[in-house]
Motif scaffolding. Structure first.
Motif, PDB file in Angstrom:
ATOM      1  N   VAL A  57      14.082   3.874  -6.035  1.00 47.87           N
ATOM      2  CA  VAL A  57      13.684   5.061  -5.255  1.00 47.87           C
ATOM      3  C   VAL A  57      14.134   6.331  -5.958  1.00 47.87           C
ATOM      4  O   VAL A  57      13.403   7.330  -6.011  1.00 47.87           O
TER       5      VAL A  57
ATOM      6  N   SER B 270       8.189   1.272  -8.887  1.00 48.86           N
ATOM      7  CA  SER B 270       7.595   1.987  -7.759  1.00 48.86           C
ATOM      8  C   SER B 270       6.291   1.308  -7.350  1.00 48.86           C
ATOM      9  O   SER B 270       5.667   0.589  -8.138  1.00 48.86           O
ATOM     10  N   GLN B 271       5.867   1.529  -6.123  1.00 49.98           N
ATOM     11  CA  GLN B 271       4.606   0.958  -5.660  1.00 49.98           C
ATOM     12  C   GLN B 271       3.445   1.414  -6.539  1.00 49.98           C
ATOM     13  O   GLN B 271       2.507   0.651  -6.786  1.00 49.98           O
TER      14      GLN B 271
ATOM     15  N   PRO C 268      11.589   7.191 -10.206  1.00 50.68           N
ATOM     16  CA  PRO C 268      10.202   6.689 -10.181  1.00 50.68           C
ATOM     17  C   PRO C 268       9.685   6.286 -11.553  1.00 50.68           C
ATOM     18  O   PRO C 268       8.639   5.637 -11.643  1.00 50.68           O
TER      19      PRO C 268
ATOM     20  N   ASN D 134       7.092  -3.618  -4.310  1.00 52.63           N
ATOM     21  CA  ASN D 134       7.732  -3.153  -5.544  1.00 52.63           C
ATOM     22  C   ASN D 134       7.941  -4.281  -6.551  1.00 52.63           C
ATOM     23  O   ASN D 134       8.689  -4.125  -7.509  1.00 52.63           O
TER      24      ASN D 134
END
Length: 356
Positions: free
Chosen positions: A199, A227-228, A202, A76
Protein backbone atom coordinates in the motif's frame (compact mmCIF):
# COMPACT_ATOMS: atom_id res chain seq x y z
CA UNK A 1 3.00 6.84 0.86
CA UNK A 2 4.76 7.39 -2.48
CA UNK A 3 2.59 9.77 -4.55
CA UNK A 4 4.69 10.53 -7.67
CA UNK A 5 4.23 7.08 -9.21
CA UNK A 6 2.30 6.74 -12.47
CA UNK A 7 1.70 3.22 -13.76
CA UNK A 8 0.18 4.56 -16.97
CA UNK A 9 3.40 6.43 -17.77
CA UNK A 10 5.40 3.20 -17.50
CA UNK A 11 3.18 0.87 -19.52
CA UNK A 12 4.03 0.14 -23.15
CA UNK A 13 1.50 1.66 -25.55
CA UNK A 14 0.67 -1.70 -27.13
CA UNK A 15 -0.13 -3.12 -23.68
CA UNK A 16 -2.44 -0.19 -22.92
CA UNK A 17 -4.35 -0.92 -26.14
CA UNK A 18 -4.25 -4.70 -25.78
CA UNK A 19 -7.58 -6.49 -25.74
CA UNK A 20 -6.85 -9.68 -23.76
CA UNK A 21 -7.96 -13.09 -24.98
CA UNK A 22 -11.34 -13.99 -23.55
CA UNK A 23 -11.50 -17.69 -22.73
CA UNK A 24 -14.65 -19.73 -22.26
CA UNK A 25 -14.00 -19.85 -18.52
CA UNK A 26 -13.70 -16.05 -18.43
CA UNK A 27 -17.07 -15.58 -20.09
CA UNK A 28 -18.99 -18.07 -17.92
CA UNK A 29 -18.48 -18.33 -14.18
CA UNK A 30 -20.56 -20.63 -12.04
CA UNK A 31 -21.97 -24.16 -12.01
CA UNK A 32 -23.63 -25.92 -14.92
CA UNK A 33 -24.55 -29.50 -15.79
CA UNK A 34 -23.84 -29.29 -19.52
CA UNK A 35 -20.66 -27.48 -20.61
CA UNK A 36 -20.54 -27.12 -24.39
CA UNK A 37 -18.68 -23.83 -24.62
CA UNK A 38 -14.94 -24.64 -24.59
CA UNK A 39 -14.56 -27.46 -27.16
CA UNK A 40 -13.42 -29.89 -24.45
CA UNK A 41 -13.73 -33.68 -24.67
CA UNK A 42 -17.01 -34.45 -22.92
CA UNK A 43 -16.09 -38.14 -22.47
CA UNK A 44 -13.35 -37.34 -19.96
CA UNK A 45 -9.64 -38.24 -19.80
CA UNK A 46 -7.75 -41.51 -20.38
CA UNK A 47 -6.59 -41.36 -16.79
CA UNK A 48 -7.87 -42.35 -13.36
CA UNK A 49 -8.97 -38.76 -12.80
CA UNK A 50 -10.66 -36.50 -15.31
CA UNK A 51 -8.73 -33.46 -16.51
CA UNK A 52 -10.84 -32.72 -19.58
CA UNK A 53 -12.09 -29.34 -18.33
CA UNK A 54 -10.00 -26.19 -18.50
CA UNK A 55 -8.76 -24.91 -15.12
CA UNK A 56 -9.75 -21.71 -13.35
CA UNK A 57 -7.75 -19.08 -15.29
CA UNK A 58 -7.34 -16.89 -12.20
CA UNK A 59 -6.84 -19.63 -9.59
CA UNK A 60 -9.37 -18.17 -7.13
CA UNK A 61 -9.26 -21.03 -4.59
CA UNK A 62 -5.46 -21.01 -4.47
CA UNK A 63 -5.31 -17.26 -4.01
CA UNK A 64 -7.86 -17.41 -1.22
CA UNK A 65 -5.72 -19.97 0.62
CA UNK A 66 -2.58 -17.88 0.05
CA UNK A 67 -4.43 -14.87 1.44
CA UNK A 68 -5.04 -16.85 4.64
CA UNK A 69 -1.33 -17.74 4.87
CA UNK A 70 0.33 -14.57 3.57
CA UNK A 71 -2.20 -11.96 4.61
CA UNK A 72 -2.18 -10.41 1.13
CA UNK A 73 -5.62 -9.83 -0.49
CA UNK A 74 -6.37 -12.03 -3.48
CA UNK A 75 -6.60 -8.97 -5.75
CA UNK A 76 -2.92 -8.31 -5.03
CA UNK A 77 -1.73 -11.82 -5.98
CA UNK A 78 -0.57 -13.13 -9.34
CA UNK A 79 0.29 -16.81 -9.79
CA UNK A 80 2.69 -17.84 -12.52
CA UNK A 81 4.61 -20.75 -13.98
CA UNK A 82 7.39 -20.19 -11.48
CA UNK A 83 8.58 -16.68 -10.59
CA UNK A 84 10.19 -16.66 -14.03
CA UNK A 85 6.81 -16.05 -15.67
CA UNK A 86 6.25 -12.92 -13.58
CA UNK A 87 9.77 -11.72 -14.42
CA UNK A 88 9.09 -12.15 -18.13
CA UNK A 89 5.71 -10.40 -17.86
CA UNK A 90 7.38 -7.39 -16.22
CA UNK A 91 9.62 -6.98 -19.25
CA UNK A 92 6.78 -7.43 -21.72
CA UNK A 93 4.48 -5.00 -19.91
CA UNK A 94 6.85 -2.17 -19.12
CA UNK A 95 9.95 -2.35 -21.33
CA UNK A 96 10.00 -1.18 -24.93
CA UNK A 97 12.48 -3.43 -26.79
CA UNK A 98 15.67 -1.73 -28.02
CA UNK A 99 14.65 1.44 -26.16
CA UNK A 100 14.20 0.89 -22.42
CA UNK A 101 16.60 -0.56 -19.86
CA UNK A 102 16.58 -2.27 -16.48
CA UNK A 103 19.06 -2.36 -13.60
CA UNK A 104 20.34 -5.47 -11.86
CA UNK A 105 22.79 -5.70 -8.98
CA UNK A 106 25.26 -8.59 -9.48
CA UNK A 107 26.01 -11.09 -8.20
CA UNK A 108 22.32 -11.97 -8.44
CA UNK A 109 19.77 -14.36 -9.93
CA UNK A 110 20.69 -14.92 -13.56
CA UNK A 111 17.15 -15.07 -14.94
CA UNK A 112 16.78 -11.28 -14.87
CA UNK A 113 19.54 -10.98 -17.48
CA UNK A 114 18.19 -13.88 -19.54
CA UNK A 115 14.72 -12.28 -19.67
CA UNK A 116 16.25 -8.93 -20.62
CA UNK A 117 18.11 -10.55 -23.50
CA UNK A 118 15.06 -12.49 -24.69
CA UNK A 119 13.01 -9.28 -24.72
CA UNK A 120 15.79 -7.20 -26.31
CA UNK A 121 15.95 -4.84 -23.34
CA UNK A 122 19.25 -3.23 -22.32
CA UNK A 123 20.67 -4.38 -18.99
CA UNK A 124 22.64 -2.09 -16.69
CA UNK A 125 24.74 -3.78 -14.02
CA UNK A 126 25.59 -2.02 -10.78
CA UNK A 127 27.64 -4.46 -8.72
CA UNK A 128 26.95 -4.97 -5.04
CA UNK A 129 29.54 -3.63 -2.63
CA UNK A 130 32.27 -5.82 -1.14
CA UNK A 131 29.90 -6.76 1.70
CA UNK A 132 27.13 -7.63 -0.80
CA UNK A 133 24.96 -4.57 -0.23
CA UNK A 134 23.47 -2.05 -2.65
CA UNK A 135 25.65 0.65 -4.17
CA UNK A 136 23.01 3.39 -3.89
CA UNK A 137 25.15 6.06 -5.57
CA UNK A 138 25.95 3.70 -8.44
CA UNK A 139 22.26 2.84 -8.91
CA UNK A 140 21.26 6.50 -8.85
CA UNK A 141 23.88 7.29 -11.49
CA UNK A 142 22.69 4.42 -13.70
CA UNK A 143 19.02 5.48 -13.75
CA UNK A 144 17.94 7.43 -16.80
CA UNK A 145 14.64 8.35 -18.48
CA UNK A 146 14.36 4.88 -20.02
CA UNK A 147 15.00 2.84 -16.85
CA UNK A 148 11.80 0.93 -16.15
CA UNK A 149 12.73 -1.84 -13.67
CA UNK A 150 15.22 -2.41 -10.87
CA UNK A 151 15.64 -6.01 -9.66
CA UNK A 152 16.77 -6.67 -6.07
CA UNK A 153 17.05 -10.23 -4.76
CA UNK A 154 16.78 -10.39 -0.96
CA UNK A 155 17.88 -12.71 0.55
CA UNK A 156 20.26 -12.60 -2.36
CA UNK A 157 21.17 -15.50 -4.61
CA UNK A 158 24.01 -16.58 -4.71
CA UNK A 159 25.36 -14.78 -1.64
CA UNK A 160 22.56 -15.65 0.81
CA UNK A 161 22.56 -12.36 2.71
CA UNK A 162 19.62 -9.98 3.04
CA UNK A 163 19.82 -6.53 1.48
CA UNK A 164 19.44 -3.69 3.97
CA UNK A 165 15.76 -2.79 4.17
CA UNK A 166 16.45 0.93 4.48
CA UNK A 167 18.41 0.88 1.21
CA UNK A 168 15.56 -0.83 -0.65
CA UNK A 169 13.12 1.71 0.75
CA UNK A 170 15.40 4.52 -0.44
CA UNK A 171 15.15 3.20 -3.99
CA UNK A 172 11.38 2.70 -3.72
CA UNK A 173 10.94 6.31 -2.63
CA UNK A 174 13.26 7.89 -5.17
CA UNK A 175 12.73 5.75 -8.29
CA UNK A 176 9.58 6.31 -10.36
CA UNK A 177 9.83 2.96 -12.13
CA UNK A 178 9.03 -0.53 -10.83
CA UNK A 179 11.18 -1.97 -8.02
CA UNK A 180 11.12 -5.77 -7.99
CA UNK A 181 12.08 -7.38 -4.68
CA UNK A 182 12.67 -11.09 -5.23
CA UNK A 183 12.00 -12.91 -1.95
CA UNK A 184 12.41 -16.51 -3.12
CA UNK A 185 14.27 -17.29 0.14
CA UNK A 186 12.32 -15.08 2.56
CA UNK A 187 10.99 -18.07 4.54
CA UNK A 188 14.49 -18.75 5.87
CA UNK A 189 15.01 -15.18 7.07
CA UNK A 190 13.93 -13.51 10.30
CA UNK A 191 13.33 -10.26 8.43
CA UNK A 192 9.76 -9.28 7.47
CA UNK A 193 8.54 -9.55 3.90
CA UNK A 194 8.00 -6.46 1.77
CA UNK A 195 4.48 -7.75 1.06
CA UNK A 196 3.41 -5.67 4.07
CA UNK A 197 4.43 -2.50 2.20
CA UNK A 198 2.39 -2.80 -0.99
CA UNK A 199 0.00 0.00 0.00
CA UNK A 200 2.83 2.37 0.85
CA UNK A 201 4.76 1.69 -2.36
CA UNK A 202 2.59 1.37 -5.52
CA UNK A 203 5.77 0.81 -7.57
CA UNK A 204 6.69 -2.33 -5.59
CA UNK A 205 6.46 -5.88 -6.93
CA UNK A 206 7.39 -8.72 -4.54
CA UNK A 207 8.24 -12.15 -5.95
CA UNK A 208 8.01 -15.34 -3.90
CA UNK A 209 7.92 -19.04 -4.70
CA UNK A 210 6.68 -22.39 -3.46
CA UNK A 211 9.83 -24.10 -4.78
CA UNK A 212 12.07 -23.59 -1.75
CA UNK A 213 10.62 -23.79 1.77
CA UNK A 214 7.42 -25.44 0.54
CA UNK A 215 9.30 -28.12 -1.39
CA UNK A 216 7.15 -27.84 -4.53
CA UNK A 217 9.83 -27.03 -7.10
CA UNK A 218 8.55 -29.62 -9.60
CA UNK A 219 5.10 -27.99 -9.73
CA UNK A 220 6.48 -24.62 -10.93
CA UNK A 221 4.27 -22.20 -9.06
CA UNK A 222 5.54 -18.71 -8.34
CA UNK A 223 3.83 -15.71 -6.80
CA UNK A 224 3.93 -12.00 -7.48
CA UNK A 225 2.42 -9.52 -5.01
CA UNK A 226 1.72 -5.98 -6.16
CA UNK A 227 -0.93 -3.27 -6.42
CA UNK A 228 -4.26 -4.26 -7.94
CA UNK A 229 -3.37 -2.15 -10.99
CA UNK A 230 -0.14 -4.07 -11.66
CA UNK A 231 -1.85 -7.43 -11.03
CA UNK A 232 -4.50 -6.48 -13.59
CA UNK A 233 -1.74 -5.85 -16.12
CA UNK A 234 -0.22 -9.29 -15.42
CA UNK A 235 -3.61 -10.97 -15.83
CA UNK A 236 -4.21 -9.05 -19.05
CA UNK A 237 -1.12 -10.38 -20.82
CA UNK A 238 -0.57 -13.82 -19.28
CA UNK A 239 -1.58 -16.99 -21.18
CA UNK A 240 -5.27 -17.79 -20.47
CA UNK A 241 -4.62 -20.98 -18.49
CA UNK A 242 -1.08 -20.52 -17.22
CA UNK A 243 -1.51 -22.75 -14.12
CA UNK A 244 -2.81 -26.23 -14.93
CA UNK A 245 -5.54 -27.97 -12.94
CA UNK A 246 -3.30 -30.68 -11.49
CA UNK A 247 -0.89 -28.10 -10.10
CA UNK A 248 -3.74 -26.08 -8.62
CA UNK A 249 -5.15 -29.14 -6.86
CA UNK A 250 -1.83 -30.44 -5.54
CA UNK A 251 -0.70 -27.01 -4.31
CA UNK A 252 -4.04 -26.38 -2.62
CA UNK A 253 -3.62 -29.65 -0.72
CA UNK A 254 0.02 -28.91 0.11
CA UNK A 255 -0.88 -25.51 1.55
CA UNK A 256 -2.62 -27.34 4.38
CA UNK A 257 0.84 -28.34 5.64
CA UNK A 258 1.94 -25.06 7.22
CA UNK A 259 3.09 -26.73 10.45
CA UNK A 260 5.21 -29.26 8.57
CA UNK A 261 6.83 -26.51 6.48
CA UNK A 262 7.57 -24.42 9.57
CA UNK A 263 9.22 -27.46 11.17
CA UNK A 264 11.39 -27.95 8.08
CA UNK A 265 12.34 -24.27 8.02
CA UNK A 266 13.42 -24.39 11.66
CA UNK A 267 15.52 -27.50 11.04
CA UNK A 268 17.09 -26.10 7.86
CA UNK A 269 18.06 -22.88 9.62
CA UNK A 270 19.61 -24.86 12.48
CA UNK A 271 21.51 -26.99 9.99
CA UNK A 272 22.61 -23.89 8.08
CA UNK A 273 24.12 -22.38 11.20
CA UNK A 274 25.73 -25.67 12.23
CA UNK A 275 27.33 -26.27 8.83
CA UNK A 276 28.46 -22.64 8.57
CA UNK A 277 30.17 -22.84 11.96
CA UNK A 278 31.85 -26.16 11.16
CA UNK A 279 33.20 -24.96 7.81
CA UNK A 280 34.42 -21.67 9.28
CA UNK A 281 36.77 -23.63 11.56
CA UNK A 282 38.61 -25.20 8.62
CA UNK A 283 41.92 -23.54 7.71
CA UNK A 284 41.15 -23.98 4.01
CA UNK A 285 37.93 -21.97 4.26
CA UNK A 286 38.57 -18.27 3.75
CA UNK A 287 35.01 -17.06 4.39
CA UNK A 288 31.45 -18.22 4.97
CA UNK A 289 28.98 -15.50 4.01
CA UNK A 290 26.27 -15.07 6.69
CA UNK A 291 23.08 -16.40 5.13
CA UNK A 292 19.34 -15.78 5.46
CA UNK A 293 18.60 -18.42 2.81
CA UNK A 294 18.66 -22.22 2.60
CA UNK A 295 22.21 -22.19 1.25
CA UNK A 296 25.61 -20.78 2.10
CA UNK A 297 28.30 -19.23 -0.09
CA UNK A 298 31.74 -20.44 0.96
CA UNK A 299 35.13 -19.16 -0.21
CA UNK A 300 37.70 -21.97 -0.24
CA UNK A 301 41.13 -22.98 -1.40
CA UNK A 302 41.02 -24.85 -4.74
CA UNK A 303 37.24 -24.57 -5.24
CA UNK A 304 37.16 -26.20 -8.68
CA UNK A 305 39.22 -29.18 -7.58
CA UNK A 306 36.96 -29.56 -4.54
CA UNK A 307 33.89 -29.35 -6.77
CA UNK A 308 35.18 -32.17 -8.96
CA UNK A 309 36.08 -34.23 -5.89
CA UNK A 310 32.54 -33.83 -4.55
CA UNK A 311 31.05 -34.82 -7.91
CA UNK A 312 33.12 -38.00 -7.84
CA UNK A 313 31.60 -38.68 -4.41
CA UNK A 314 28.10 -38.18 -5.81
CA UNK A 315 27.67 -34.85 -4.00
CA UNK A 316 26.55 -32.03 -6.31
CA UNK A 317 27.01 -28.42 -5.25
CA UNK A 318 27.10 -25.17 -7.29
CA UNK A 319 30.38 -23.73 -8.52
CA UNK A 320 30.16 -19.93 -8.31
CA UNK A 321 33.93 -19.37 -8.44
CA UNK A 322 33.82 -17.55 -11.79
CA UNK A 323 31.00 -15.19 -10.80
CA UNK A 324 32.11 -11.61 -10.15
CA UNK A 325 32.50 -10.90 -6.41
CA UNK A 326 32.16 -14.65 -5.74
CA UNK A 327 35.63 -15.64 -6.89
CA UNK A 328 36.82 -18.83 -5.22
CA UNK A 329 33.35 -19.69 -3.92
CA UNK A 330 31.11 -22.72 -3.95
CA UNK A 331 27.44 -22.57 -2.99
CA UNK A 332 26.12 -25.31 -0.73
CA UNK A 333 22.39 -25.91 -0.45
CA UNK A 334 21.44 -27.00 3.07
CA UNK A 335 20.25 -30.61 2.96
CA UNK A 336 19.17 -33.10 5.58
CA UNK A 337 21.43 -33.51 8.63
CA UNK A 338 22.82 -36.68 7.06
CA UNK A 339 23.53 -34.97 3.72
CA UNK A 340 25.21 -32.03 5.43
CA UNK A 341 27.41 -34.38 7.41
CA UNK A 342 28.40 -36.22 4.22
CA UNK A 343 29.28 -32.91 2.59
CA UNK A 344 31.35 -31.73 5.54
CA UNK A 345 33.24 -35.04 5.84
CA UNK A 346 33.94 -35.06 2.10
CA UNK A 347 35.39 -31.53 2.29
CA UNK A 348 37.60 -32.52 5.23
CA UNK A 349 38.74 -35.62 3.34
CA UNK A 350 39.58 -33.60 0.25
CA UNK A 351 41.85 -31.19 2.07
CA UNK A 352 43.43 -33.98 4.13
CA UNK A 353 44.21 -35.91 0.93
CA UNK A 354 45.39 -32.75 -0.81
CA UNK A 355 47.84 -32.04 2.00
CA UNK A 356 49.33 -35.55 2.08
Amino acid sequence: MKESFSLDALLRENIKKLVPYSSARDEFKGEASVLLDANENAFGSPYSKNYHRYPDPLQHQLKEKLYQIKGVPTENIFLGNGSDEAIDLLFRAFCEPAKDNVIVVPPTYGMYEVSANINNVALKKVNLTADYQLDLDGIAAAIDAHTKLIFICSPNNPTGNSIRRQDIETILVNFDGIVVVDEAYINFSKLPSFTKDLVEFPNLVVLQTLSKAWGLAALRLGMAFASQEIIRVFNKIKPPYNINQATQEIVLEALQGVEQVNTWIKLLVEEREKLSASLAELDEVAAVTPSDANFILVKLIEPRALYNFLVDKGIIVRDRSKVELCEGCLRFTIGTPQENELLYRAIVDFYATDND
